[in-house]
Design a protein around this motif. Sequence first.
Motif, PDB file in Angstrom:
ATOM      1  N   PRO A  27      41.090  32.128  59.035  1.00  0.00           N
ATOM      2  CA  PRO A  27      41.579  32.811  60.241  1.00  0.00           C
ATOM      3  C   PRO A  27      42.684  33.819  59.955  1.00  0.00           C
ATOM      4  O   PRO A  27      42.862  34.763  60.722  1.00  0.00           O
ATOM      5  N   HIS A  28      43.398  33.628  58.853  1.00  0.00           N
ATOM      6  CA  HIS A  28      44.469  34.571  58.535  1.00  0.00           C
ATOM      7  C   HIS A  28      43.933  35.968  58.273  1.00  0.00           C
ATOM      8  O   HIS A  28      44.615  36.965  58.516  1.00  0.00           O
ATOM      9  N   GLU A  29      42.691  36.058  57.782  1.00  0.00           N
ATOM     10  CA  GLU A  29      42.135  37.385  57.505  1.00  0.00           C
ATOM     11  C   GLU A  29      41.867  38.142  58.799  1.00  0.00           C
ATOM     12  O   GLU A  29      42.001  39.361  58.860  1.00  0.00           O
ATOM     13  N   GLY A  30      41.495  37.411  59.846  1.00  0.00           N
ATOM     14  CA  GLY A  30      41.329  38.058  61.146  1.00  0.00           C
ATOM     15  C   GLY A  30      42.661  38.566  61.677  1.00  0.00           C
ATOM     16  O   GLY A  30      42.735  39.660  62.266  1.00  0.00           O
ATOM     17  N   ILE A  31      43.728  37.799  61.457  1.00  0.00           N
ATOM     18  CA  ILE A  31      45.062  38.238  61.874  1.00  0.00           C
ATOM     19  C   ILE A  31      45.455  39.506  61.126  1.00  0.00           C
ATOM     20  O   ILE A  31      45.979  40.460  61.724  1.00  0.00           O
ATOM     21  N   LEU A  32      45.166  39.537  59.842  1.00  0.00           N
ATOM     22  CA  LEU A  32      45.507  40.725  59.047  1.00  0.00           C
ATOM     23  C   LEU A  32      44.694  41.941  59.490  1.00  0.00           C
ATOM     24  O   LEU A  32      45.219  43.056  59.557  1.00  0.00           O
ATOM     25  N   ARG A  33      43.424  41.729  59.803  1.00  0.00           N
ATOM     26  CA  ARG A  33      42.592  42.848  60.267  1.00  0.00           C
ATOM     27  C   ARG A  33      43.111  43.380  61.602  1.00  0.00           C
ATOM     28  O   ARG A  33      43.167  44.590  61.814  1.00  0.00           O
ATOM     29  N   ARG A  34      43.484  42.478  62.506  1.00  0.00           N
ATOM     30  CA  ARG A  34      43.992  42.931  63.794  1.00  0.00           C
ATOM     31  C   ARG A  34      45.333  43.644  63.644  1.00  0.00           C
ATOM     32  O   ARG A  34      45.612  44.616  64.347  1.00  0.00           O
TER      33      ARG A  34
ATOM     34  N   LEU B 235      52.082  43.030  50.882  1.00  0.00           N
ATOM     35  CA  LEU B 235      52.125  41.567  50.929  1.00  0.00           C
ATOM     36  C   LEU B 235      51.198  41.079  52.039  1.00  0.00           C
ATOM     37  O   LEU B 235      51.648  40.707  53.127  1.00  0.00           O
ATOM     38  N   PRO B 236      49.903  41.055  51.796  1.00  0.00           N
ATOM     39  CA  PRO B 236      48.944  40.661  52.835  1.00  0.00           C
ATOM     40  C   PRO B 236      48.894  39.146  53.016  1.00  0.00           C
ATOM     41  O   PRO B 236      47.895  38.491  52.679  1.00  0.00           O
ATOM     42  N   ILE B 237      49.962  38.592  53.547  1.00  0.00           N
ATOM     43  CA  ILE B 237      50.030  37.162  53.808  1.00  0.00           C
ATOM     44  C   ILE B 237      50.402  36.958  55.282  1.00  0.00           C
ATOM     45  O   ILE B 237      50.936  37.860  55.924  1.00  0.00           O
ATOM     46  N   VAL B 238      50.134  35.758  55.772  1.00  0.00           N
ATOM     47  CA  VAL B 238      50.452  35.409  57.161  1.00  0.00           C
ATOM     48  C   VAL B 238      51.327  34.159  57.124  1.00  0.00           C
ATOM     49  O   VAL B 238      50.824  33.033  57.108  1.00  0.00           O
TER      50      VAL B 238
END
Length: 550
Positions: A12-19, A34-37
């Motif tokens: 789900p974190h990848e969806g947050i990053l895309r949004r 830093l593509p982290i959530v």
Amino acid sequence: MAGATSGETRGPHEGILRRQSARESSARTYARALPIVPVRARGLTIEGADGRRYLDCLSGAGTLALGHNHPVVLEAIRGVLDSGAPLSVLDLATPVKDAFVTELFRTLPPGLADRARVQFCGPAGTDAVEAALKLVRAATGRSGVLAFAGAYHGMTAGALAVSGGAPDVQAARLPYPQDYRCPFGIGGPAGAELAARWTESLLDDPKSGVPLPAGMILEPVQGEGGVIPAPDDWLRRMRRLTADRSIPLIADEIQTGVGRTGAFWAVDHSGVTPDVMVLSKAIGGSLPLAVVVYRDDLDTWQPGAHAGTFRGNQLAMAAGTATLAYVRENALAERAATLGSRMLTRLADFGREHACVGDVRGRGLMIGIELVTPDPERREPGAPERAAGGPDGPGGAGVLPGSGGGPGGLGGADDLIGSGGGPDGPGGADDPTGFGGGPGALPGSRGVPDARTAPTAPGRPMAPAARTPYPPAPGLAAAVQRECLRRGLIVELGGRHASVIRLLPPLTISDEQAEAVLDRLTDAITAAARDHETHGPDRRRHPGADRHAG
């Protein structure tokens, strides 16, 4: 998970990053590298939404003096929330604000605390810089400002105007002394002396084109500029130059303050008392807070001359009081000095074996590693062999002979060739200026090293040999940052060319955690250098990689 193939389930974190990428401004910065959530954090450690854990040496760009969610900070915040106190009060007096100002004034440099005034600003440091500039202009009736190459003071218009990357010239720009990329090509005490003379000449030359300014603003350690500590003697020289000419000296301690550099305030290393201090980041205990502290005779502006809706943030003041007191009572500044020195020494030892490490420098737990593109066909001209220096000057452990490194700044007791520290060098007992010119200096040179030691062409005067460092390697630095993230380490990039790896760990970092940080960092540098196309096959060491300030 990161790196999953198209056929695998993505977290789900990848969806947050895309949004985030689709919705947020293209001006975002850290999120790109830093593509982290982050979802949880404590101390040095951040846990991402993907379950991975990271050692955070970014610390909110230096905001988290005590790390994430320190118990004393959380207790202070809960205390305000549970009390029913108002959370935002503009500039009204409250018990929470009174406690914060009392604790802040307790930490100020001698000579300022007893006659200080404080202005609460908007919640960002850049607004405090704006307030400081307005303050000195109102107090002096002058408009110009002296600033330094490589500086960073914020992102609003006035703060940008006095920063190194200003697109328009609205301030007189001065050379900031640095050893590795000295603007005069010599570094050490001689380079700092030339920088000081340039400033003095600019102020005293009636045809310089620079009228008497309203103030001088400087960082005791340039952070975004590449982690460059100002030599203590040079900083004292700037204080004398400004005081003698009635120019208010503004110290930007937004990132260097609250123990970060091994003293509570970075100006404490030199014993300098500025007229104005700009403070933010760690003073809010992880929450937004910014203030200007200044000498009472500068308090000439009218009511409402500077204001801000959120200058009464009670949660930040409570968290800030807890942080300031904890750092003071637990001697965390001294701890930062000791641990930082050990970390710098280890990094310097590592740098000796890796040609891509151009320089290791810093002060306390504000550390920078400059990465370069080595040239196997060239050595830096005029660079002597390295030798160990003292821990407290611009050289520090592994400093070049004569480039400083003794206790207190330019030169010092551990300086090896008499260019500083002892009675015959700059800053020694026989030097009335504190900047050189004792019996060991050339007549009239005020401490510039003896030029007769450098060979020159026949028939030409002897002069110090220039040193040309290898080119910066921003691509390699970015690769190292990525390799660090893969290993669970968060670092920042900085410097003029984004080629400096920056470490800003919390002051509460343990010895074991510091070793883990360095293990991951050195492994990342080794891996990135091995794969980086500009590194080439030559792994020879080049001179100058282990100079740093302690």
